[in-house]
Motif scaffolding. Structure first.
Motif, PDB file in Angstrom:
ATOM      1  N   ALA A  31     -31.909  82.971 158.657  1.00 40.80           N
ATOM      2  CA  ALA A  31     -31.854  84.718 157.613  1.00 40.80           C
ATOM      3  C   ALA A  31     -31.105  84.391 156.159  1.00 40.80           C
ATOM      4  O   ALA A  31     -31.474  85.113 155.464  1.00 40.80           O
ATOM      5  N   TRP A  32     -29.765  83.277 156.435  1.00 45.47           N
ATOM      6  CA  TRP A  32     -29.394  82.712 154.804  1.00 45.47           C
ATOM      7  C   TRP A  32     -30.583  82.666 153.679  1.00 45.47           C
ATOM      8  O   TRP A  32     -30.106  83.032 152.506  1.00 45.47           O
ATOM      9  N   THR A  33     -31.280  81.288 154.037  1.00 46.71           N
ATOM     10  CA  THR A  33     -32.637  80.820 153.107  1.00 46.71           C
ATOM     11  C   THR A  33     -33.255  82.384 152.713  1.00 46.71           C
ATOM     12  O   THR A  33     -33.374  82.438 151.905  1.00 46.71           O
ATOM     13  N   ILE A  34     -33.611  83.261 153.857  1.00 47.80           N
ATOM     14  CA  ILE A  34     -34.035  84.360 153.273  1.00 47.80           C
ATOM     15  C   ILE A  34     -32.610  85.112 152.258  1.00 47.80           C
ATOM     16  O   ILE A  34     -34.112  85.666 150.900  1.00 47.80           O
ATOM     17  N   ARG A  35     -32.139  85.275 152.646  1.00 44.22           N
ATOM     18  CA  ARG A  35     -31.275  86.480 151.967  1.00 44.22           C
ATOM     19  C   ARG A  35     -31.087  85.503 150.114  1.00 44.22           C
ATOM     20  O   ARG A  35     -30.202  86.229 148.798  1.00 44.22           O
ATOM     21  N   ASN A  36     -30.871  83.910 150.972  1.00 47.54           N
ATOM     22  CA  ASN A  36     -30.369  83.786 149.265  1.00 47.54           C
ATOM     23  C   ASN A  36     -31.796  83.480 148.139  1.00 47.54           C
ATOM     24  O   ASN A  36     -31.845  83.798 146.646  1.00 47.54           O
ATOM     25  N   ARG A  37     -33.384  83.664 148.601  1.00 48.67           N
ATOM     26  CA  ARG A  37     -34.981  84.172 148.169  1.00 48.67           C
ATOM     27  C   ARG A  37     -33.983  85.740 147.786  1.00 48.67           C
ATOM     28  O   ARG A  37     -34.634  85.861 146.385  1.00 48.67           O
ATOM     29  N   VAL A  38     -33.759  86.550 148.667  1.00 47.45           N
ATOM     30  CA  VAL A  38     -33.697  87.900 148.091  1.00 47.45           C
ATOM     31  C   VAL A  38     -31.869  87.962 146.369  1.00 47.45           C
ATOM     32  O   VAL A  38     -32.809  89.012 145.450  1.00 47.45           O
ATOM     33  N   LEU A  39     -31.661  87.054 146.778  1.00 46.58           N
ATOM     34  CA  LEU A  39     -30.086  87.380 146.119  1.00 46.58           C
ATOM     35  C   LEU A  39     -30.494  86.210 144.832  1.00 46.58           C
ATOM     36  O   LEU A  39     -29.138  86.428 143.881  1.00 46.58           O
ATOM     37  N   TYR A 110     -36.730  75.403 153.969  1.00 45.43           N
ATOM     38  CA  TYR A 110     -36.284  74.945 155.106  1.00 45.43           C
ATOM     39  C   TYR A 110     -37.695  74.568 155.728  1.00 45.43           C
ATOM     40  O   TYR A 110     -38.930  75.047 155.209  1.00 45.43           O
ATOM     41  N   TYR A 111     -37.591  73.875 156.827  1.00 45.88           N
ATOM     42  CA  TYR A 111     -38.774  73.466 157.273  1.00 45.88           C
ATOM     43  C   TYR A 111     -38.731  72.566 158.513  1.00 45.88           C
ATOM     44  O   TYR A 111     -37.200  72.007 158.852  1.00 45.88           O
ATOM     45  N   ALA A 112     -39.291  73.277 159.449  1.00 42.24           N
ATOM     46  CA  ALA A 112     -39.098  72.268 161.527  1.00 42.24           C
ATOM     47  C   ALA A 112     -39.304  70.977 161.034  1.00 42.24           C
ATOM     48  O   ALA A 112     -40.388  69.997 160.908  1.00 42.24           O
ATOM     49  N   THR A 113     -38.507  70.285 161.706  1.00 42.10           N
ATOM     50  CA  THR A 113     -38.325  69.230 162.781  1.00 42.10           C
ATOM     51  C   THR A 113     -39.262  68.574 163.162  1.00 42.10           C
ATOM     52  O   THR A 113     -40.083  67.319 163.381  1.00 42.10           O
ATOM     53  N   THR A 114     -39.683  69.845 163.654  1.00 41.52           N
ATOM     54  CA  THR A 114     -41.492  69.377 165.065  1.00 41.52           C
ATOM     55  C   THR A 114     -42.874  69.149 164.114  1.00 41.52           C
ATOM     56  O   THR A 114     -43.919  69.096 164.490  1.00 41.52           O
ATOM     57  N   MET A 115     -42.718  69.443 162.182  1.00 44.11           N
ATOM     58  CA  MET A 115     -44.171  69.274 161.547  1.00 44.11           C
ATOM     59  C   MET A 115     -43.911  67.828 161.792  1.00 44.11           C
ATOM     60  O   MET A 115     -43.359  67.048 161.879  1.00 44.11           O
ATOM     61  N   PRO A 116     -45.396  67.006 161.593  1.00 42.17           N
ATOM     62  CA  PRO A 116     -45.805  66.028 161.571  1.00 42.17           C
ATOM     63  C   PRO A 116     -45.028  64.736 160.584  1.00 42.17           C
ATOM     64  O   PRO A 116     -44.911  64.141 160.645  1.00 42.17           O
ATOM     65  N   LYS A 117     -45.105  65.564 159.636  1.00 43.14           N
ATOM     66  CA  LYS A 117     -45.198  65.440 158.226  1.00 43.14           C
ATOM     67  C   LYS A 117     -43.222  66.212 157.468  1.00 43.14           C
ATOM     68  O   LYS A 117     -44.128  67.300 157.535  1.00 43.14           O
ATOM     69  N   PRO A 118     -43.424  65.964 156.796  1.00 39.02           N
ATOM     70  CA  PRO A 118     -42.157  66.494 156.044  1.00 39.02           C
ATOM     71  C   PRO A 118     -43.558  67.232 154.618  1.00 39.02           C
ATOM     72  O   PRO A 118     -44.142  66.208 154.364  1.00 39.02           O
ATOM     73  N   PRO A 119     -42.651  68.388 154.868  1.00 36.26           N
ATOM     74  CA  PRO A 119     -43.534  69.015 153.317  1.00 36.26           C
ATOM     75  C   PRO A 119     -43.368  68.482 151.837  1.00 36.26           C
ATOM     76  O   PRO A 119     -42.382  68.223 151.501  1.00 36.26           O
ATOM     77  N   THR A 120     -44.887  68.390 151.068  1.00 33.52           N
ATOM     78  CA  THR A 120     -44.471  68.142 149.623  1.00 33.52           C
ATOM     79  C   THR A 120     -43.451  68.214 148.722  1.00 33.52           C
ATOM     80  O   THR A 120     -42.711  67.503 147.916  1.00 33.52           O
ATOM     81  N   LYS A 130     -28.586  70.504 158.179  1.00 34.73           N
ATOM     82  CA  LYS A 130     -30.162  70.325 159.503  1.00 34.73           C
ATOM     83  C   LYS A 130     -28.966  70.616 160.389  1.00 34.73           C
ATOM     84  O   LYS A 130     -27.909  70.159 160.763  1.00 34.73           O
ATOM     85  N   LEU A 131     -29.613  71.429 161.052  1.00 32.60           N
ATOM     86  CA  LEU A 131     -29.650  72.752 162.006  1.00 32.60           C
ATOM     87  C   LEU A 131     -29.983  72.808 163.134  1.00 32.60           C
ATOM     88  O   LEU A 131     -31.539  73.338 162.708  1.00 32.60           O
ATOM     89  N   GLY A 132     -30.094  71.833 164.831  1.00 40.51           N
ATOM     90  CA  GLY A 132     -31.190  72.570 165.259  1.00 40.51           C
ATOM     91  C   GLY A 132     -32.044  72.127 165.239  1.00 40.51           C
ATOM     92  O   GLY A 132     -32.422  70.929 164.441  1.00 40.51           O
ATOM     93  N   ARG A 133     -33.816  72.771 164.953  1.00 39.05           N
ATOM     94  CA  ARG A 133     -34.895  72.003 165.118  1.00 39.05           C
ATOM     95  C   ARG A 133     -35.137  72.451 162.928  1.00 39.05           C
ATOM     96  O   ARG A 133     -36.473  72.117 163.130  1.00 39.05           O
ATOM     97  N   HIS A 134     -34.252  72.794 162.301  1.00 37.96           N
ATOM     98  CA  HIS A 134     -34.538  73.572 161.146  1.00 37.96           C
ATOM     99  C   HIS A 134     -33.866  71.979 160.283  1.00 37.96           C
ATOM    100  O   HIS A 134     -32.806  71.607 160.292  1.00 37.96           O
ATOM    101  N   ILE A 135     -34.025  71.675 159.036  1.00 40.85           N
ATOM    102  CA  ILE A 135     -33.707  71.038 157.934  1.00 40.85           C
ATOM    103  C   ILE A 135     -33.889  72.023 156.861  1.00 40.85           C
ATOM    104  O   ILE A 135     -34.747  72.416 156.179  1.00 40.85           O
ATOM    105  N   PHE A 136     -32.623  71.687 155.991  1.00 39.95           N
ATOM    106  CA  PHE A 136     -32.946  72.792 154.550  1.00 39.95           C
ATOM    107  C   PHE A 136     -32.599  72.655 153.069  1.00 39.95           C
ATOM    108  O   PHE A 136     -31.765  71.234 153.365  1.00 39.95           O
ATOM    109  N   PHE A 137     -33.305  73.107 152.738  1.00 35.75           N
ATOM    110  CA  PHE A 137     -33.096  72.190 151.374  1.00 35.75           C
ATOM    111  C   PHE A 137     -32.936  73.438 149.965  1.00 35.75           C
ATOM    112  O   PHE A 137     -33.245  74.243 150.117  1.00 35.75           O
ATOM    113  N   LYS A 138     -32.047  73.011 148.843  1.00 29.18           N
ATOM    114  CA  LYS A 138     -31.847  73.386 147.708  1.00 29.18           C
ATOM    115  C   LYS A 138     -32.800  72.694 146.119  1.00 29.18           C
ATOM    116  O   LYS A 138     -32.956  72.091 146.360  1.00 29.18           O
ATOM    117  N   ASP A 139     -32.810  73.508 145.364  1.00 32.98           N
ATOM    118  CA  ASP A 139     -33.069  72.833 144.239  1.00 32.98           C
ATOM    119  C   ASP A 139     -34.531  71.931 144.184  1.00 32.98           C
ATOM    120  O   ASP A 139     -34.815  71.190 143.773  1.00 32.98           O
TER     121      ASP A 139
END
Length: 141
Positions: A31-39, A110-120, A130-139
């Motif tokens: 939700a914060w990832t979404i909020r960061n985009r909104v704001l 963010y992306y889910a760690t269940t993806m076969p490879k990280p997005p480009t 890294k929290l649960g099955r998600h990895i979060f990024f900025k910049d």
């Protein structure tokens, strides 16, 4: 439904579609990832305007893609299981009200760690959490 109620509903549906099965903390991070985009502070942001615009921006949150299995639930064709949706609503409420700090350190992706490879886009981005099955990024370049 008021605009605020619609934003809460769409945010909670997005959290369910993207992060059901995660802890409350994991859903808050999404939700914060979404909020960061909104704001992001930019007029006419590329991300979309408001929570509805950001969540439903084509190809940003895959759960809203019409070919995604989650879409039938998010669009109301099938009911979302009550308990799962209740947790997503709690996460949405806490983030919308600013009751919890941003655990992602300003992440917009963010992306889910269940993806076969990280997005480009992850190459060159700064990992913030890294929290649960998600990895979060900025910049993200």
């Amino acid at each position: 439904m008021t605009n605020a109620e619609k934003e809460r509903d769409i945010l909670a549906r997005t959290l369910w579609g993207e992060a059901r099965g995660e802890s409350l903390a994991g859903q808050i991070a999404v939700a914060w990832t979404i909020r960061n985009r909104v704001l992001d502070g930019k007029p006419k942001s590329w991300w979309g305007e408001g929570y509805v615009g950001v969540c439903q921006k084509p190809y940003q949150f895959s759960c809203w893609n019409k070919n995604d299995p989650n879409y039938t639930f998010l669009s109301g064709v099938k009911p979302i299981p009550f308990r799962e949706f209740a947790q997503a609503q709690i996460a949405a409420d806490q983030v919308l009200a600013g009751k919890v700090p941003d655990p992602t350190g300003g992440a917009t992706h963010y992306y889910a760690t269940t993806m076969p490879k990280p997005p480009t886009w992850a190459k060159g981005a700064k990992q913030t959490l890294k929290l649960g099955r998600h990895i979060f990024f900025k910049d993200v370049p």
